[in-house]
Design a protein around this motif. Sequence first.
Motif, PDB file in Angstrom:
ATOM      1  N   GLU A 184      66.743  82.784 -17.681  1.00  0.00           N
ATOM      2  CA  GLU A 184      65.344  82.343 -17.972  1.00  0.00           C
ATOM      3  C   GLU A 184      64.360  81.690 -16.946  1.00  0.00           C
ATOM      4  OE1 GLU A 184      63.961  79.789 -21.688  1.00  0.00           O
ATOM      5  OE2 GLU A 184      65.023  78.614 -20.323  1.00  0.00           O
ATOM      6  N   ALA A 185      65.055  80.904 -16.195  1.00  0.00           N
ATOM      7  CA  ALA A 185      64.231  80.494 -15.059  1.00  0.00           C
ATOM      8  C   ALA A 185      63.478  81.504 -14.025  1.00  0.00           C
ATOM      9  CB  ALA A 185      64.982  79.634 -13.997  1.00  0.00           C
ATOM     10  N   ALA A 186      64.190  82.638 -14.006  1.00  0.00           N
ATOM     11  CA  ALA A 186      63.835  83.971 -13.214  1.00  0.00           C
ATOM     12  C   ALA A 186      62.700  84.604 -13.969  1.00  0.00           C
ATOM     13  CB  ALA A 186      64.905  84.491 -12.878  1.00  0.00           C
ATOM     14  N   ARG A 187      62.489  84.372 -15.260  1.00  0.00           N
ATOM     15  CA  ARG A 187      61.503  84.869 -16.060  1.00  0.00           C
ATOM     16  C   ARG A 187      60.057  84.198 -15.894  1.00  0.00           C
ATOM     17  NH1 ARG A 187      65.397  84.554 -20.956  1.00  0.00           N
ATOM     18  NH2 ARG A 187      67.002  85.810 -20.026  1.00  0.00           N
ATOM     19  N   ASN A 188      60.070  82.939 -15.230  1.00  0.00           N
ATOM     20  CA  ASN A 188      58.817  82.593 -15.142  1.00  0.00           C
ATOM     21  C   ASN A 188      57.429  83.304 -14.762  1.00  0.00           C
ATOM     22  OD1 ASN A 188      59.760  80.156 -16.035  1.00  0.00           O
ATOM     23  ND2 ASN A 188      60.088  79.284 -14.086  1.00  0.00           N
ATOM     24  N   PRO A 189      57.532  84.292 -13.603  1.00  0.00           N
ATOM     25  CA  PRO A 189      56.657  85.376 -13.588  1.00  0.00           C
ATOM     26  C   PRO A 189      55.982  85.970 -14.801  1.00  0.00           C
ATOM     27  CG  PRO A 189      58.333  84.985 -11.827  1.00  0.00           C
ATOM     28  CD  PRO A 189      58.964  84.346 -12.786  1.00  0.00           C
ATOM     29  N   PHE A 190      57.124  86.562 -15.488  1.00  0.00           N
ATOM     30  CA  PHE A 190      56.896  87.120 -16.836  1.00  0.00           C
ATOM     31  C   PHE A 190      56.212  86.531 -17.571  1.00  0.00           C
ATOM     32  CE2 PHE A 190      58.649  87.787 -20.942  1.00  0.00           C
ATOM     33  CZ  PHE A 190      58.366  89.055 -21.308  1.00  0.00           C
TER      34      PHE A 190
END
Length: 135
Positions: A29-35
């Motif tokens: 989920e943290a890696a989805r911030n740009p999304f």
Amino acid sequence: MYKTIIEPRVSETDGVGHINNTTLPIWFEAARNPFFKVFMPDNSFSSWKIVLANMSVDFLGQIYFGENVEIHTWVKKIGNSSIELYEEAFQGGRLCARGRAVYVNFDMDKQKAVPIGEEIRDALGKHVYKTETVN
């Protein structure tokens, strides 16, 4: 593809000595911030437009404290009102986990799914999963 570096914390390490399996969904989920920024450029919860409908994680190898983890996130499929993401977690060049998340473009006031606009489709199209480059 979006790339995010995660630095494992001691508190995420379990009694067996590896990163606990409950941590991977949080890292993904943290890696989805740009999304998220594609849908809500200001990251404001008052203008939040997407909801998580489904997610899964496949654990392929152990992850340990002391070495960064690189998360790769792709857009796998864009539907009328939903988006499927594909994610991979690497440590030391090893694929340790992969995941899938489905989000729905959602009108919070009307409490219903709404179509994804062309501007968002175009922005997401730059991060589409290509099977020939992904394990």
